[in-house]
Each structure stands twice: as C-alpha cells, then as structure tokens.
Design an enzyme around this catalytic site. Structure first.
Site, PDB file in Angstrom:
ATOM      1  N   GLU A 112      20.258  12.053  -3.441  1.00  0.00           N
ATOM      2  CA  GLU A 112      20.399  11.460  -4.700  1.00  0.00           C
ATOM      3  C   GLU A 112      20.361   9.872  -4.529  1.00  0.00           C
ATOM      4  O   GLU A 112      21.250   9.286  -5.007  1.00  0.00           O
ATOM      5  CB  GLU A 112      21.737  12.060  -5.155  1.00  0.00           C
ATOM      6  CG  GLU A 112      21.717  13.363  -5.811  1.00  0.00           C
ATOM      7  CD  GLU A 112      23.034  13.744  -6.256  1.00  0.00           C
ATOM      8  OE1 GLU A 112      23.949  12.866  -6.573  1.00  0.00           O
ATOM      9  OE2 GLU A 112      23.200  14.910  -6.617  1.00  0.00           O
ATOM     10  N   GLU A 153      21.775  21.660  -4.128  1.00  0.00           N
ATOM     11  CA  GLU A 153      23.083  21.449  -4.864  1.00  0.00           C
ATOM     12  C   GLU A 153      23.073  22.048  -6.233  1.00  0.00           C
ATOM     13  O   GLU A 153      22.183  21.967  -7.060  1.00  0.00           O
ATOM     14  CB  GLU A 153      23.643  19.912  -4.941  1.00  0.00           C
ATOM     15  CG  GLU A 153      24.209  19.326  -3.852  1.00  0.00           C
ATOM     16  CD  GLU A 153      24.823  18.099  -3.781  1.00  0.00           C
ATOM     17  OE1 GLU A 153      25.257  17.775  -4.938  1.00  0.00           O
ATOM     18  OE2 GLU A 153      24.563  17.237  -2.787  1.00  0.00           O
TER      19      GLU A 153
END
Ligand code: GCO
Length: 488
Positions: free
Chosen positions: A167, A387
């Site tokens: 991320e 995720e």
C-alpha cells in the site's frame, strides 16, 4: 447462472504485518523502526497504544502456525521487519533476525502453507530516517536493494511469492501529507518526491529479484478502491475518471508500464508539486515489470465534479459532509495543512447506496469484482487478493466464544463476488483475508479487530494474550476444505 469453481491450488490464505503482530520490538538485536518511535508521540495513536508487545507473535509463532495448520490454510502472508535484518538499515546482517523468519518459513512449510513474503510493510529503520530522511533521499534506493537482496538470496528456494511494497498509496499519503503516520509530515510536494523515490526503489528491487529468483513471482500490494461517479451527469463521470487516475493509476501505471498518467502529472506541475524526474529514472521504471499484482481491497470511493467549477447542490452537500466525518484513513483534505492538487479534478462524497462499518469504511462487495475486472483489463497481469476483511468490535461470550457472524457475512459476500469475477475470466492466484490473528490497528489500537483468531487482552495480565479461534475461523476452515465452493 452457474459459477465457475475456484481453480485447483487456489491459495486460500490470511495476512499480517510485522509491526502489527510481532512485538519483541528490541530483542535479538532488532533496531528501532519509524513506527517504534512514532507510536510514542503523545496523541498519535488510540490511547497511546503501540506494538512493543503487539500479539507477541515473535515468541509464539509456532503456536500461531499450528492454528493456521489446523485451519487448513494454504498460504500465509507476513512482512519482514527491515530493522531486524539490518538494525541500522544497512551494513552487517543481524543473523538472529534473519533466523526468526527462516524458522517461521520452515514451520509454515512443514504444514504445506505457502509463505507470501512482504518486503516492506511501513517500518523503515529509524536510523535511515535520522541519517538522510528515509524515503526522501535517493540513497535509500541502494539500501533497500541491499536489504531485499539479502532476503532473496536467503529464501529464494523456500519462498515463491513475494510482495515488494505494501500500500504505497496509503503510507505515502498518511505519512507525508496527512501527518497521520510516520514520518509525520504535511507537505504534498515532499509526498510526491518520496513517492517517486519509492517507485525507483521498487523497480530496482524487482530487477534484483528477477536476477536472483528467476522462478519466483514478485509484485506490489496496492490498496485499490474503484472510483465511482455519483451519478450519470457527464461532469461527474469525468470526475470519476480523474479520481481513478489520481487515486489508482498514479501508482499502478508506474508499476506496470513505468509511466505516470498525464492528467494528474499536469495538475501537479501546475501547482509545482510534481516529482522531479531525473535522467534514467523512466528507463529504470520501465525495465522492471511485476509478475503479479497484489490487491488489497476494502472499499472504493465515490466522487462528483470538482467544487471549484461546479458548486455543490443541496442534495450533495450532505453526502460530502458524511464523507468528511469518517476515519482519517479516508484522507479527508485538511486544507490548512496541505494543498490539494486533486481539488480541480474531483470531490469526494459518500456513496448513498452503501452501508458503513463502525469505522466509517463503506461495505461494497461488488466493488471487489469491479476492481478485479478493471485491473485485469488495464494491466493484464495475474492477481492475488493480498488483503480483504472487516475491522469490528468483537466480544467474548461467557462461554469464551466469539460469534462473529458479521465477519462471516462480510467475507462470504466478498468471496462470492470474487467467484463471479473468476467466472468473468479474471486470473487470480489466491485470496488472503486480513487478518489471521487480531492485531494492532496502526492508529486504532487493539479494539479494532480483524482476525479469525481472537487475542484476549482484556485480562489483567497483558502478557497472557490467549488465542481463541472465532466462529469465522471454523467457517473459513470449511470454506478451504471445499475449495471455496461451499460458501454457506
Ligand atoms: C488498520 C488497517 C490495517 C491495514 C493494513 C494495510 O486498521 O490499521 O486496517 O490493518 O489494513 O495494515 O496493509
């Protein structure tokens, strides 16, 4: 319509990150990371919580892996703490740190659980921050490569799937723009500069990987949220295109094609905040192509035309206020702290069709199908959901069980949409739910829980940290047994 079955060998997994679970923050030669320092600044995290002990996975990894094995997990995604391997970020290897991950990997493999190793999940060594401001200096590119090569050499025969950066969009925005993560900066220009340097570090490490681990696969895990238009008014539709570029393509186009998208780049140039591109940078970016894309999916975003040229309608004002009243993770603009280069491109609003979690995150299962379809069509790479999960308050019953039907529903709805995406033709390697055990939510402490396994920290003695499988643990176990084809 009948849905395609999940393919044989599909990697049903769960995920974690070093700082959020390990604890043992200064043992066996580990150096401090920027998170060890940042969480000690008063007022930065919920009730001052930190990861000094976290869920003590460092000392209990065998117990945790045994729980994974009993669940039938096929893959486990975890991250390596750079400052365990190189306490000051560079130089001599700390063998004890390396050994911890070697033992973890061996333990996973004993039970046929595929390790998915993340190189960077937000915890750069504090020493590099002190020495040259971490990701803001080009010196970090070689230091990161050195660190990555140590892991590639050591684990190339044991680990097939690798994630480079986790991320990048989230840690650069929160760390350099919104003062919400370390290094605690509010400066949009510095954010874009650091982000460019991280892109270069990512490319260099991917090239090293292809040299050293030719049979493995590496890719970034991107926090992807599909951008929607509030409605079919053409200016709003255009804003959604802008939003998709600014929030997503800005990173993904660079990872995959080594190119910054133009509309955004021009906006940044106009405001004097575009990254400085030096000779050779674009060549380096273009030379390094990931083998797959990791997709972290929680929710998308909804936008309307920008407020400067198109003032808000009354009906839209509430949706805007609603958006701004949510979690800091949603990055609401704080104008006094930073310029907003996206202001002329789009304006964020809440989606009137979606419910939200207790932390204000929209719940949007169809969004994951949209995400996978859009990403496949644009980037033509295999993907892995690295995720996806629900942060919630969980409660121990008197029988010491956790009846988290809300989490089961959340996961089920998303997995059904993934199965539809597969049926559409999307190529997916696996699905890692976030997270395996409960863990430290960076800013929200230990009250926001994501795990299949409850960690009991309400007892007097914090060190007990008993592991209790939740109802969702048994549900996921069954799901894996049937390779995803029994979703009830
Ligand atoms: C939190 C967040 C994290 C992230 C993860 C991103 O509450 O702190 O949800 O747990 O999901 O670290 O990769």
């Amino acid at each position: 319509d009948k849905l395609d079955k999940f393919p044989e060998g599909f990697l049903w997994g769960a995920a974690s990150a070093a700082y959020q679970i390990e604890g043992g923050w200064d043992v066996d030669g580990k150096g401090p990371s920027i998170w060890d320092q940042f969480t000690k600044i008063p007022g930065k995290t919920f009730q001052g919580t930190n990861g000094d002990i976290a869920v003590d996975h460092y000392h209990r990894y065998k117990e945790d892996v045994r729980l994974m094995a009993e669940m039938g997990l096929k893959a486990y995604r975890f991250s390596v703490a750079w400052s365990r391997i190189l306490p000051s970020g560079k130089g001599e290897v700390n063998e004890k740190g390396l050994l911890f991950y070697e033992n973890l990997i061996d333990e996973l493999k004993r039970y046929d659980i595929e390790p998915v190793l993340t190189l960077y999940h937000w915890d750069i060594p504090q020493a590099l921050q002190d020495e040259y401001q971490g990701w803001e200096s080009r010196e970090v590119i070689d230091d990161f490569d050195h660190y990555a090569r140590i892991l590639f050499e050591r684990f190339k025969d044991k680990v097939k799937y690798w994630v480079s950066f986790n991320e990048q969009n989230v840690f650069t925005a929160l760390g350099y723009r919104w003062e919400a993560h370390p290094p605690n900066i509010a400066d949009v220009k510095r954010m874009f500069e650091a982000n460019h340097i991280i892109n270069l570090a990512n490319a260099k490490a991917i090239n090293s990987f292809h040299e050293l681990v030719p049979n493995g696969m590496i890719g970034p895990s991107f926090g992807y949220g599909p951008m929607y238009s509030l409605d079919c008014e053409p200016n709003n539709v255009l804003a959604a295109l802008n939003g998709e570029e600014f929030q997503n393509h800005w990173w993904l186009d660079v990872y995959v094609n080594g190119k910054y998208p133009k509309v955004t780049f021009k906006q940044l140039e106009k405001l004097g905040v575009a990254p400085s591109i030096k000779d050779g940078d674009l060549e380096l970016l273009q030379s390094a192509k990931p083998d797959f894309l990791g997709v972290n999916y929680y929710h998308g975003g909804t936008v309307r035309a920008n407020e400067i040229e198109f003032p808000l309608q009354e009906s839209e004002a509430d949706l805007e206020k609603d958006f701004q009243a949510t979690d800091p993770y949603l990055m609401q603009p704080k104008e006094e702290q930073a310029q907003s280069p996206e202001k002329r491109m789009f304006a964020n609003v809440s989606n009137p069709h979606l419910e939200k979690t207790k932390w204000g995150w929209e719940i949007d299962p169809i969004g994951i199908r949209i995400a996978l379809r859009r990403l496949q069509n644009r980037y033509h790479l295999p993907m892995m959901v690295t995720e996806n999960g629900l942060g919630a308050y969980d409660h121990l019953t008197e029988q010491r069980t956790i009846e988290d039907d809300y989490r089961i529903n959340y996961l089920k709805e998303h997995i059904v949409e993934i199965q539809k995406a597969l049926t559409d033709g999307v190529e997916l390697l696996g699905y890692c739910a976030w997270s395996f055990t409960d863990l430290l939510s960076w800013l929200n402490g230990y009250q926001k829980r994501y795990g299949f396994v409850y960690i009991d920290r309400d007892e007097q003695d914090e060190k007990e940290l008993e592991r209790i499988p939740k109802k969702s643990y048994y549900w996921y176990k069954k799901l894996i047994e049937t390779n995803g084809n029994l979703v009830d």
